[in-house]
Design a protein around this motif. Structure first.
Motif, PDB file in Angstrom:
ATOM      1  N   PRO A 120     -40.389  19.440   5.018  1.00  0.00           N
ATOM      2  CA  PRO A 120     -41.395  19.734   6.052  1.00  0.00           C
ATOM      3  C   PRO A 120     -41.060  18.987   7.342  1.00  0.00           C
ATOM      4  CG  PRO A 120     -42.432  19.118   3.966  1.00  0.00           C
ATOM      5  CD  PRO A 120     -40.977  18.788   3.845  1.00  0.00           C
ATOM      6  N   THR A 121     -41.253  19.635   8.474  1.00  0.00           N
ATOM      7  CA  THR A 121     -40.935  18.988   9.744  1.00  0.00           C
ATOM      8  C   THR A 121     -41.788  17.744   9.962  1.00  0.00           C
ATOM      9  OG1 THR A 121     -42.453  20.531  10.842  1.00  0.00           O
ATOM     10  CG2 THR A 121     -40.118  21.095  10.862  1.00  0.00           C
ATOM     11  N   ASP A 122     -43.017  17.743   9.445  1.00  0.00           N
ATOM     12  CA  ASP A 122     -43.876  16.561   9.585  1.00  0.00           C
ATOM     13  C   ASP A 122     -43.257  15.343   8.895  1.00  0.00           C
ATOM     14  OD1 ASP A 122     -45.701  17.986  11.027  1.00  0.00           O
ATOM     15  OD2 ASP A 122     -47.126  18.256   9.390  1.00  0.00           O
ATOM     16  N   ASP A 123     -42.596  15.578   7.772  1.00  0.00           N
ATOM     17  CA  ASP A 123     -41.937  14.474   7.075  1.00  0.00           C
ATOM     18  C   ASP A 123     -40.786  13.914   7.898  1.00  0.00           C
ATOM     19  OD1 ASP A 123     -43.573  14.363   4.885  1.00  0.00           O
ATOM     20  OD2 ASP A 123     -42.255  15.473   3.544  1.00  0.00           O
ATOM     21  N   LEU A 124     -40.060  14.793   8.573  1.00  0.00           N
ATOM     22  CA  LEU A 124     -38.949  14.337   9.392  1.00  0.00           C
ATOM     23  C   LEU A 124     -39.447  13.527  10.583  1.00  0.00           C
ATOM     24  CD1 LEU A 124     -37.543  16.487   7.612  1.00  0.00           C
ATOM     25  CD2 LEU A 124     -36.033  16.937   9.536  1.00  0.00           C
ATOM     26  N   VAL A 125     -40.573  13.940  11.124  1.00  0.00           N
ATOM     27  CA  VAL A 125     -41.182  13.171  12.209  1.00  0.00           C
ATOM     28  C   VAL A 125     -41.602  11.801  11.697  1.00  0.00           C
ATOM     29  CG1 VAL A 125     -43.160  13.053  13.784  1.00  0.00           C
ATOM     30  CG2 VAL A 125     -41.937  15.220  13.477  1.00  0.00           C
ATOM     31  N   MET A 126     -42.164  11.763  10.480  1.00  0.00           N
ATOM     32  CA  MET A 126     -42.537  10.488   9.868  1.00  0.00           C
ATOM     33  C   MET A 126     -41.302   9.598   9.685  1.00  0.00           C
ATOM     34  SD  MET A 126     -45.799  10.237   9.336  1.00  0.00           S
ATOM     35  CE  MET A 126     -47.298  11.227   9.161  1.00  0.00           C
ATOM     36  N   ALA A 127     -40.192  10.220   9.314  1.00  0.00           N
ATOM     37  CA  ALA A 127     -38.948   9.466   9.137  1.00  0.00           C
ATOM     38  C   ALA A 127     -38.486   8.894  10.472  1.00  0.00           C
ATOM     39  CB  ALA A 127     -37.873  10.361   8.535  1.00  0.00           C
ATOM     40  N   LEU A 128     -38.580   9.677  11.534  1.00  0.00           N
ATOM     41  CA  LEU A 128     -38.192   9.208  12.866  1.00  0.00           C
ATOM     42  C   LEU A 128     -38.985   7.963  13.258  1.00  0.00           C
ATOM     43  CD1 LEU A 128     -37.991  12.539  14.915  1.00  0.00           C
ATOM     44  CD2 LEU A 128     -36.061  11.141  14.168  1.00  0.00           C
ATOM     45  N   GLU A 129     -40.261   7.980  12.931  1.00  0.00           N
ATOM     46  CA  GLU A 129     -41.148   6.872  13.312  1.00  0.00           C
ATOM     47  C   GLU A 129     -41.077   5.694  12.355  1.00  0.00           C
ATOM     48  OE1 GLU A 129     -44.835   8.967  13.373  1.00  0.00           O
ATOM     49  OE2 GLU A 129     -44.623   9.575  15.482  1.00  0.00           O
ATOM     50  N   GLY A 130     -40.301   5.848  11.252  1.00  0.00           N
ATOM     51  CA  GLY A 130     -40.137   4.746  10.313  1.00  0.00           C
ATOM     52  C   GLY A 130     -41.194   4.684   9.225  1.00  0.00           C
ATOM     53  N   HIS A 131     -41.957   5.769   9.044  1.00  0.00           N
ATOM     54  CA  HIS A 131     -43.042   5.770   8.062  1.00  0.00           C
ATOM     55  C   HIS A 131     -42.585   6.101   6.643  1.00  0.00           C
ATOM     56  CE1 HIS A 131     -46.314   5.031  10.806  1.00  0.00           C
ATOM     57  NE2 HIS A 131     -45.944   6.019  11.589  1.00  0.00           N
ATOM     58  N   LEU A 132     -41.375   6.672   6.476  1.00  0.00           N
ATOM     59  CA  LEU A 132     -40.912   7.043   5.138  1.00  0.00           C
ATOM     60  C   LEU A 132     -40.102   5.915   4.506  1.00  0.00           C
ATOM     61  CD1 LEU A 132     -39.764  10.788   5.142  1.00  0.00           C
ATOM     62  CD2 LEU A 132     -41.979   9.805   4.561  1.00  0.00           C
ATOM     63  N   LYS A 133     -40.431   5.588   3.275  1.00  0.00           N
ATOM     64  CA  LYS A 133     -39.657   4.602   2.520  1.00  0.00           C
ATOM     65  C   LYS A 133     -38.645   5.325   1.631  1.00  0.00           C
ATOM     66  CE  LYS A 133     -43.439   1.217   2.131  1.00  0.00           C
ATOM     67  NZ  LYS A 133     -44.284   0.440   1.173  1.00  0.00           N
ATOM     68  N   ASP A 134     -37.567   4.626   1.319  1.00  0.00           N
ATOM     69  CA  ASP A 134     -36.564   5.197   0.425  1.00  0.00           C
ATOM     70  C   ASP A 134     -37.195   5.555  -0.917  1.00  0.00           C
ATOM     71  OD1 ASP A 134     -34.601   4.978   2.266  1.00  0.00           O
ATOM     72  OD2 ASP A 134     -33.370   3.546   1.184  1.00  0.00           O
ATOM     73  N   GLY A 135     -36.810   6.734  -1.416  1.00  0.00           N
ATOM     74  CA  GLY A 135     -37.330   7.180  -2.696  1.00  0.00           C
ATOM     75  C   GLY A 135     -38.419   8.231  -2.571  1.00  0.00           C
ATOM     76  N   TYR A 136     -38.885   8.470  -1.338  1.00  0.00           N
ATOM     77  CA  TYR A 136     -39.927   9.475  -1.158  1.00  0.00           C
ATOM     78  C   TYR A 136     -39.407  10.852  -1.582  1.00  0.00           C
ATOM     79  CZ  TYR A 136     -42.958  12.870   1.112  1.00  0.00           C
ATOM     80  OH  TYR A 136     -43.775  13.941   1.355  1.00  0.00           O
ATOM     81  N   LEU A 137     -40.153  11.539  -2.411  1.00  0.00           N
ATOM     82  CA  LEU A 137     -39.772  12.859  -2.912  1.00  0.00           C
ATOM     83  C   LEU A 137     -40.358  13.935  -1.998  1.00  0.00           C
ATOM     84  CD1 LEU A 137     -38.403  14.462  -5.236  1.00  0.00           C
ATOM     85  CD2 LEU A 137     -40.640  14.478  -6.371  1.00  0.00           C
ATOM     86  N   PHE A 138     -39.464  14.700  -1.370  1.00  0.00           N
ATOM     87  CA  PHE A 138     -39.926  15.738  -0.451  1.00  0.00           C
ATOM     88  C   PHE A 138     -40.660  16.839  -1.209  1.00  0.00           C
ATOM     89  CE2 PHE A 138     -36.430  13.842   1.964  1.00  0.00           C
ATOM     90  CZ  PHE A 138     -37.055  13.628   3.183  1.00  0.00           C
ATOM     91  N   ASN A 139     -41.721  17.336  -0.594  1.00  0.00           N
ATOM     92  CA  ASN A 139     -42.499  18.436  -1.151  1.00  0.00           C
ATOM     93  C   ASN A 139     -42.612  19.519  -0.082  1.00  0.00           C
ATOM     94  OD1 ASN A 139     -44.283  20.181  -2.361  1.00  0.00           O
ATOM     95  ND2 ASN A 139     -46.035  18.778  -2.301  1.00  0.00           N
ATOM     96  N   PRO A 140     -41.904  20.648  -0.250  1.00  0.00           N
ATOM     97  CA  PRO A 140     -41.947  21.707   0.759  1.00  0.00           C
ATOM     98  C   PRO A 140     -43.343  22.220   1.052  1.00  0.00           C
ATOM     99  CG  PRO A 140     -40.163  22.100  -0.800  1.00  0.00           C
ATOM    100  CD  PRO A 140     -40.976  20.968  -1.348  1.00  0.00           C
ATOM    101  N   ALA A 141     -44.263  22.033   0.121  1.00  0.00           N
ATOM    102  CA  ALA A 141     -45.622  22.551   0.287  1.00  0.00           C
ATOM    103  C   ALA A 141     -46.512  21.624   1.114  1.00  0.00           C
ATOM    104  CB  ALA A 141     -46.261  22.793  -1.072  1.00  0.00           C
TER     105      ALA A 141
END
Length: 288
Positions: A120-141
């Motif tokens: 999801p593009t929102d997840d990528l934005v979260m990654a840009l801002e540093g909000h995603l930790k390693d191990g997060y499992l992407f969910n297309p839904a």
């Protein structure tokens, strides 16, 4: 460095009989890269792009150059048609002596044609801002929630992305149909806009340059002399809006069992540009 400058440098390196020494010099320079901001231990690079573009292969190829042998730093699938990367992972790199290098590359789930598929593009934005930790499992839904254990509520400059790399396949970029333009390319553009709002620099790594041009397939030294490669770079520019001086054509390791100096030089040239742009970003933060 502009495209013409890279072409001249690459030609000089390729005709120089001391190619291996030049490669070692660049490797040493990147191993001891001087990060501009004291709070940043490692420059953080985020790669994203369509499924099958060669994101994971690019990461593994970079790792192989520094280790001096073939390394599988990110798992690769030879042809399922769907993203093989399902978790957010930041790959750390080591040299031959197993010293940790001053940069990491974050690998994400590939972007897919369907409206609700891939990362999801929102997840990528979260990654840009540093909000995603390693191990997060992407969910297309759906995207990450604040109560998720892999959500970083208080990211530091060390957690945020310092350079965004769009990986596009040089041999297929011209074949992307209208539907794909409105899905994958649109997603890429949306992420670029958010990165721009965050003042994060952006480049394109154009993979599979050897498959995009028969001349380059025969002799990689022709890569910056090839009209076909220049056309492919312009296609990348037109689709994403990144000018050609920020587009790096490369060949990933995908068939070889041994390293090649000509392949390594291209990969190192791309990485050097990426790290310089990333360092400029953290230096701006220091000035702020």
């Amino acid at each position: 460095m502009c495209c013409a400058g890279r072409r001249e440098l690459f030609c000089q390196l390729m005709v120089n009989p001391k190619l291996c020494r030049n490669k070692k010099k660049i490797i040493e320079e990147l191993k001891h890269f001087d990060i501009a901001h004291p709070e940043v231990q490692q420059l953080r690079i985020l790669v994203h792009g369509p499924v099958g573009a060669g994101k994971s292969s690019f990461i593994s190829s970079i790792a192989s150059v520094f280790r001096g042998r073939m390394v599988q730093a990110a798992l690769v699938d030879a042809g399922s048609g769907t993203s093989f990367t399902t978790k957010f992972k930041s790959v750390k790199f080591k040299d031959k002596e197993r010293n940790v290098l001053p940069f990491v590359i974050s690998d994400i789930m590939g972007l897919e044609d369907a409206e609700v598929a891939g990362a999801p593009t929102d997840d990528l934005v979260m990654a840009l801002e540093g909000h995603l930790k390693d191990g997060y499992l992407f969910n297309p839904a759906g995207s990450v929630q604040k109560e998720d254990q892999f959500y970083n509520s208080c990211p530091t400059l060390n957690d945020t992305v310092h350079c965004l790399v769009s990986v596009l396949p040089g041999d297929k970029i011209g074949m992307m149909n209208d539907d794909q333009v409105h899905t994958v390319i649109q997603k890429l553009r949306e992420i670029r806009l958010k990165a721009s709002a965050l003042t994060i620099p952006q480049v394109i790594v154009m993979t599979m340059a050897d498959k995009a041009c028969p001349e380059v397939n025969k002799d990689l030294r022709m890569i910056y002399r090839s009209k076909k490669i220049k056309e492919k770079m312009l296609e990348c520019q037109n689709k994403l809006g990144v000018t050609t001086n920020y587009i790096y054509p490369v060949k990933n390791y995908h068939e070889e069992t041994e390293l090649r100096d000509d392949v390594d030089i291209l990969l190192l040239s791309a990485l050097k540009g990426i790290l310089n742009f990333a360092n400029d970003h953290v230096e701006e933060k220091l000035d702020d």
